[in-house]
Design an enzyme around this catalytic site. Structure first.
Site, PDB file in Angstrom:
ATOM      1  N   SER A  70      -9.777  -0.951   7.052  1.00 33.19           N
ATOM      2  CA  SER A  70      -9.198  -0.541   5.583  1.00 33.19           C
ATOM      3  C   SER A  70      -8.489  -1.713   5.063  1.00 33.19           C
ATOM      4  O   SER A  70      -8.100  -1.643   3.909  1.00 33.19           O
ATOM      5  CB  SER A  70      -8.282   0.819   5.620  1.00 33.19           C
ATOM      6  N   LYS A 129       1.097  -1.299  -0.034  1.00 32.22           N
ATOM      7  CA  LYS A 129      -0.004  -0.024   0.139  1.00 32.22           C
ATOM      8  C   LYS A 129       0.829   1.076  -0.063  1.00 32.22           C
ATOM      9  O   LYS A 129       1.982   1.187   0.639  1.00 32.22           O
ATOM     10  CB  LYS A 129      -0.893  -0.064   1.231  1.00 32.22           C
ATOM     11  N   SER A 170      -9.756   1.649   2.798  1.00 30.22           N
ATOM     12  CA  SER A 170      -8.773   2.345   1.917  1.00 30.22           C
ATOM     13  C   SER A 170      -7.682   1.527   1.216  1.00 30.22           C
ATOM     14  O   SER A 170      -7.169   2.047   0.423  1.00 30.22           O
ATOM     15  CB  SER A 170      -8.125   3.494   2.860  1.00 30.22           C
TER      16      SER A 170
END
Lengths: 488, 96
Positions: free
Chosen positions: A178, A79, A154
């Site tokens: 997330s 990420k 996210s």
């Protein structure tokens, strides 16, 4: 068979038997990314050169019979809020569009030590604020199961990449769901660890008392394999816990006879899609048929945990994001005269609307006159939540809930109303508030063939029991074997 | 509960953020609905409940004060939007 579709444990075996090389494997992913990612938009940065070079190194090690790390030769996506030295870390924000990290996060050092291949940086909601990856300042990531739907967020880029076989596994971060919510939207296994189990050093901070890094994988075995490499006390993160290292693969055993599951009724009520409810109730029956005892239970404070979450997360974010001032790194406005103007314009031009909204809310709840009513009250409600979870774990081994009350939603359908968007986080935020671990695993599909995930919640530092339950379920069902149909 | 445009302007100033009049109106509306939602918390009885200050019950974490290698100055200046003579460059703040 396409090698990109395989799991870490399958690939490890093939690499060691020299049926494939890490170079071939990494190249296969790079080629697939080039063909498929323009449609999915999971990657912000693809580390083609460094990944292929590292793969060659690992192949060399294998040829020479040298000692290998636990993830040797396996391509893993990261990420884009986790720093990797000499590679851009953007947080999907204009603010950090050109930021090149001068150091690597502890989890990256650990992956490197285990000989993993870092294949690229993945899209996300800007500064991890959002649940759909629509808030990336760069582009929207599509759900590989249906390109008109969001992948969740996210960590939406991480989930989309693993689900579309653009990485074998990925790291995400989880502040209020997330990792788990995108895992459930994309039919993956996603784990939010106990607060403190994994070092946060090098993770760009959103809400420091809630953030944790964790894996998104194709199955539970891979989850245990990656988790093994992430844990451990880190002097660079004072909140990382000093506890004995566990080999989680020891808990990949299909046996939950006599163990107890609590189902908090607050998570099975209003707002839950019928298909999601039915899938979780089916999972409950599977657990019962495997010898577990399932009972309804209650977490009475639940209805207050969503506002508690938004107050605490935004308060911490407003403080953490104060560092972006256009001076030491990040975006600087070209038009300023005074220092105040430099700060204000750099921040206003560099941050997107959701980030600004959360900074405003955070500043508001911390400001004089409101601090007691909001921030302090939220910290007290947090104590109540921690205690209610504690009590339940005296009675139950794990708790079972849906991961998200809804399946993946239409791109563009929820962005206008912030409160409506926040409500979708109801099942996941309470876990971060209590600091306990939770895993999302695939448990079905809705009538539109979109994945459904269930969430198993464990006691502090009891990831091993979560792994055991998740593995037992996985071995007795086949949801995780389904793959999105993608034309390359 | 309504957050006025003036109140929001003050919060924006504390946050080092600038908004146009149009944006202020939109954010004031968003903020009012979020704060309204947050007001539910007042319904919880928290008499005699302690604040959570640490999830794991840790308070202070100590270590030996040892000198260890740190970053090179050039490394850290690489990301600076403006620099001069090995320093971050900002507009003049003292005197005129």
């Amino acid at each position: 068979m396409d090698i990109t579709s395989l799991t870490i444990h399958e690939l490890k075996d093939m690499l060691l038997k020299k049926e494939i090389t890490s170079y071939e494997l990494t190249k296969a992913y790079i080629d697939r990314i080039k063909k498929l990612d323009p449609k999915i938009n999971a990657y912000i940065t693809v580390c083609e050169e460094s990944a292929l070079a590292k793969a060659k190194e690992i192949d060399d090690k294998i040829d020479k019979g040298e000692k290998l790390g636990a993830l040797a030769g396996i391509p893993i996506g990261i990420k884009d809020n986790i720093c990797i030295k000499d590679i851009k870390t953007t947080c999907a924000s204009k603010m950090l569009e050109n930021f090149v990290a001068p150091y690597s996060a502890t989890v990256i050092e650990k992956l490197n030590a285990e000989d993993a291949i870092i294949i690229g940086k993945l899209n996300m909601d800007e500064f991890a604020m959002g649940g759909s990856t629509e808030r990336s300042a760069f582009f929207i990531t599509k759900n590989p199961w249906d390109f008109t739907k969001v992948p969740g967020g996210s960590s939406g880029g991480s989930a989309a990449a693993v689900s579309a076989d653009l990485a074998t596994a990925a790291l995400g971060s989880d502040t209020g769901g997330s990792i788990r919510q995108p895992a459930s939207f994309c039919s993956l296994v996603g784990l939010k660890t106990t607060y403190g189990l994994v070092s946060r050093y090098g993770l760009v901070a959103f809400a420091s008392s809630l953030d944790q890094i964790g894996p998104l994988t194709k199955d539970v075995t891979d989850c245990a394999l990656v988790l093994n490499c992430l844990t451990g006390k880190d002097d660079k993160d004072t909140t990382s816990a000093n506890i004995e290292k566990i080999d989680y693969t020891q808990y990949l055993k299909a046996d939950i006879k006599g163990l107890k599951i609590g189902m908090p009724k607050e998570y099975m009520g209003e707002g839950l899609q019928t298909d999601v409810k039915n899938a979780v109730l089916e999972a409950k029956k599977v657990f019962e048929s495997l010898g577990a005892i399932v009972e309804e239970c209650t977490i009475p404070v639940t209805q207050y945990l969503l506002p508690t979450y938004y107050i605490l997360a935004c308060a911490e974010a407003s403080s953490n994001l104060g560092r972006f001032d256009g001076i030491r790194y990040g975006y600087r406005t070209p038009n300023y005269e005074t220092l105040k103007e430099l700060y204000t314009k750099s921040r206003s031009e560099g941050f997107g609307p959701e980030v600004k909204r959360r900074i405003l809310l955070g500043t508001y709840v911390l400001s004089s006159g409101y601090y007691d009513a909001y921030y302090k009250q939220a910290q007290k409600v947090r104590t109540i939540a921690i205690n209610q979870f504690k009590e339940l774990f005296e009675k139950y081994d794990v708790l079972l809930t849906p991961t998200s009350p809804i399946t993946a939603f239409e791109i563009g359908s929820k962005t206008d109303d912030p409160v409506a968007m926040y409500l979708a986080d109801i099942c996941t935020v309470s876990i971060n508030i209590a600091g306990v671990p939770a895993i999302s695993i695939p448990c079905g599909f809705d009538s539109n063939k979109l994945p459904i995930g269930m969430q198993l919640i464990g006691n502090h530092f009891d990831e091993k029991t979560l792994i055991q339950f998740a593995y037992t379920y996985e071995q007795n069902t086949s949801w995780y074997k389904n793959k999105p149909e993608l034309e390359v | 509960m309504n957050i006025s445009k003036d109140e929001l302007k003050h919060i924006a100033d504390l946050s080092n953020l600038y908004f146009t009049e149009e944006e202020l109106e939109k954010y004031a509306k968003d903020m009012s609905s979020i704060v309204e939602f947050a007001n539910q918390l007042n319904d919880v009885d928290t008499t005699n409940v302690e604040l959570t200050t640490s999830i794991l019950g840790e308070y202070n974490v100590f270590r030996e004060d040892e000198v260890k290698p740190s970053f090179k100055r050039e490394e850290l200046l690489k990301n600076a939007p403006e620099q001069q003579d090995g320093m971050f460059k900002i507009p003049k703040v003292i005197g005129g």
